[in-house]
Write a protein that holds these residues in place. Structure first.
Motif, PDB file in Angstrom:
ATOM      1  N   LEU A  52      23.241 -48.982  10.100  1.00 42.90           N
ATOM      2  CA  LEU A  52      22.875 -48.186   8.884  1.00 42.90           C
ATOM      3  C   LEU A  52      23.804 -46.846   8.889  1.00 42.90           C
ATOM      4  O   LEU A  52      24.334 -46.644   7.826  1.00 42.90           O
ATOM      5  N   VAL A  53      23.647 -46.291   9.970  1.00 42.40           N
ATOM      6  CA  VAL A  53      24.771 -45.100  10.085  1.00 42.40           C
ATOM      7  C   VAL A  53      26.233 -45.389   9.695  1.00 42.40           C
ATOM      8  O   VAL A  53      26.556 -44.586   9.006  1.00 42.40           O
ATOM      9  N   LEU A  84      37.644 -40.619  18.928  1.00 45.71           N
ATOM     10  CA  LEU A  84      36.998 -39.328  19.146  1.00 45.71           C
ATOM     11  C   LEU A  84      35.787 -38.960  18.154  1.00 45.71           C
ATOM     12  O   LEU A  84      34.913 -38.442  18.101  1.00 45.71           O
ATOM     13  N   VAL A  85      36.456 -38.799  16.850  1.00 44.53           N
ATOM     14  CA  VAL A  85      35.832 -38.758  15.701  1.00 44.53           C
ATOM     15  C   VAL A  85      34.620 -39.498  15.386  1.00 44.53           C
ATOM     16  O   VAL A  85      33.430 -39.240  15.284  1.00 44.53           O
ATOM     17  N   ILE A  86      35.049 -40.887  15.497  1.00 45.09           N
ATOM     18  CA  ILE A  86      34.069 -41.963  15.310  1.00 45.09           C
ATOM     19  C   ILE A  86      32.767 -41.709  16.181  1.00 45.09           C
ATOM     20  O   ILE A  86      31.713 -41.859  16.241  1.00 45.09           O
ATOM     21  N   GLY A  87      33.443 -41.703  17.622  1.00 41.63           N
ATOM     22  CA  GLY A  87      32.229 -41.654  18.759  1.00 41.63           C
ATOM     23  C   GLY A  87      31.361 -40.305  18.466  1.00 41.63           C
ATOM     24  O   GLY A  87      30.199 -40.310  18.792  1.00 41.63           O
ATOM     25  N   PHE A  88      32.221 -39.219  18.149  1.00 44.89           N
ATOM     26  CA  PHE A  88      31.126 -37.731  17.966  1.00 44.89           C
ATOM     27  C   PHE A  88      30.223 -38.051  16.945  1.00 44.89           C
ATOM     28  O   PHE A  88      29.008 -38.031  17.090  1.00 44.89           O
ATOM     29  N   CYS A  89      30.469 -38.528  15.811  1.00 49.98           N
ATOM     30  CA  CYS A  89      29.669 -38.804  14.647  1.00 49.98           C
ATOM     31  C   CYS A  89      28.586 -39.768  15.095  1.00 49.98           C
ATOM     32  O   CYS A  89      27.467 -39.469  14.917  1.00 49.98           O
ATOM     33  N   ILE A  91      27.897 -41.473  17.892  1.00 51.20           N
ATOM     34  CA  ILE A  91      26.853 -41.497  19.090  1.00 51.20           C
ATOM     35  C   ILE A  91      25.926 -40.243  18.944  1.00 51.20           C
ATOM     36  O   ILE A  91      24.780 -40.496  19.293  1.00 51.20           O
ATOM     37  N   THR A  92      26.203 -39.235  18.344  1.00 52.72           N
ATOM     38  CA  THR A  92      25.341 -38.226  18.162  1.00 52.72           C
ATOM     39  C   THR A  92      24.031 -38.476  17.256  1.00 52.72           C
ATOM     40  O   THR A  92      22.987 -38.614  17.870  1.00 52.72           O
ATOM     41  N   VAL A  93      24.471 -39.144  16.271  1.00 55.01           N
ATOM     42  CA  VAL A  93      23.112 -39.714  15.300  1.00 55.01           C
ATOM     43  C   VAL A  93      22.383 -40.791  15.658  1.00 55.01           C
ATOM     44  O   VAL A  93      21.200 -40.542  15.637  1.00 55.01           O
ATOM     45  N   ILE A  97      18.333 -40.431  16.871  1.00 54.66           N
ATOM     46  CA  ILE A  97      17.437 -41.224  16.280  1.00 54.66           C
ATOM     47  C   ILE A  97      16.902 -41.895  17.351  1.00 54.66           C
ATOM     48  O   ILE A  97      15.563 -42.078  17.261  1.00 54.66           O
ATOM     49  N   CYS A  98      17.590 -42.778  18.035  1.00 62.53           N
ATOM     50  CA  CYS A  98      17.139 -43.489  19.135  1.00 62.53           C
ATOM     51  C   CYS A  98      16.014 -43.018  19.789  1.00 62.53           C
ATOM     52  O   CYS A  98      14.932 -43.452  20.345  1.00 62.53           O
ATOM     53  N   GLN A  99      16.395 -41.773  20.660  1.00 69.67           N
ATOM     54  CA  GLN A  99      15.709 -41.095  21.559  1.00 69.67           C
ATOM     55  C   GLN A  99      14.396 -40.550  20.796  1.00 69.67           C
ATOM     56  O   GLN A  99      13.359 -40.414  21.365  1.00 69.67           O
ATOM     57  N   PHE A 100      14.538 -40.096  19.471  1.00 67.71           N
ATOM     58  CA  PHE A 100      13.269 -39.634  18.877  1.00 67.71           C
ATOM     59  C   PHE A 100      12.186 -40.865  18.576  1.00 67.71           C
ATOM     60  O   PHE A 100      11.142 -40.569  18.726  1.00 67.71           O
ATOM     61  N   ILE A 101      12.724 -41.993  18.405  1.00 71.31           N
ATOM     62  CA  ILE A 101      11.922 -43.131  18.141  1.00 71.31           C
ATOM     63  C   ILE A 101      11.232 -43.587  19.569  1.00 71.31           C
ATOM     64  O   ILE A 101      10.073 -43.681  19.661  1.00 71.31           O
TER      65      ILE A 101
END
Length: 151
Positions: A52-53, A84-89, A91-93, A97-101
């Motif tokens: 989704l992200v 690096l850009v793909i990873g930062f974007c 991985i952060t999101v 979300i996974c940790q919040f769930i």
């Protein structure tokens, strides 16, 4: 052979499967919670969120824009900047979300402990996996974005 319109979906699915496996492995090892069921549950969760992200965030386009802005002409350097850009974007999101769930509102200390490892291992996985997933997507669809601007 799949339709060439599925090229982006295959790339998104493949990359998020790899990111999910890597981030789940890192997180479960850091939290000393390694189990087969936890691994599969978290990979599936990460894959769903990541897909989704990946559709919503134009991280690939941002990576290409940054590579252009930096004047990267070398193919490997462009790939590195984009990864690096793909990873930062992503991985952060995805990790947030996974940790919040998984942990609810008390997840911030856990996420902050894990995020540096996610960035290192996740970005390395992306750097290595993009060419592999690209070849698989080309094989399955017959579409090569380097040779044409059809999509």
């Amino acid at each position: 052979m799949l339709r060439k319109e599925r090229f982006g979906s295959i790339m998104n699915f493949g990359m998020n499967l790899i990111i999910g496996i890597v981030m789940t492995t890192v997180a479960l090892n850091l939290l000393h919670a390694v189990s087969l069921i936890a691994f599969f549950q978290n990979v599936i969760l990460s894959l769903g969120i990541g897909y989704l992200v990946g559709d919503l965030l134009p991280a690939v386009a941002w990576g290409d824009k940054l590579a252009n802005a930096l004047g990267c002409k070398n193919k490997f350097l462009r790939h590195l900047v984009s990864s690096l850009v793909i990873g930062f974007c992503l991985i952060t999101v995805i990790s947030l979300i996974c940790q919040f769930i998984a942990f609810g509102t008390g997840m911030m200390p856990i996420w902050l402990k894990c995020i540096p490892y996610f960035y290192v291992f996740g970005t390395l996985a992306i750097l290595i996996a993009i060419p592999i997933v690209l070849k698989i997507a080309i094989l399955l669809t017959g579409f090569n974005p380097e040779n044409t601007k059809e999509l």
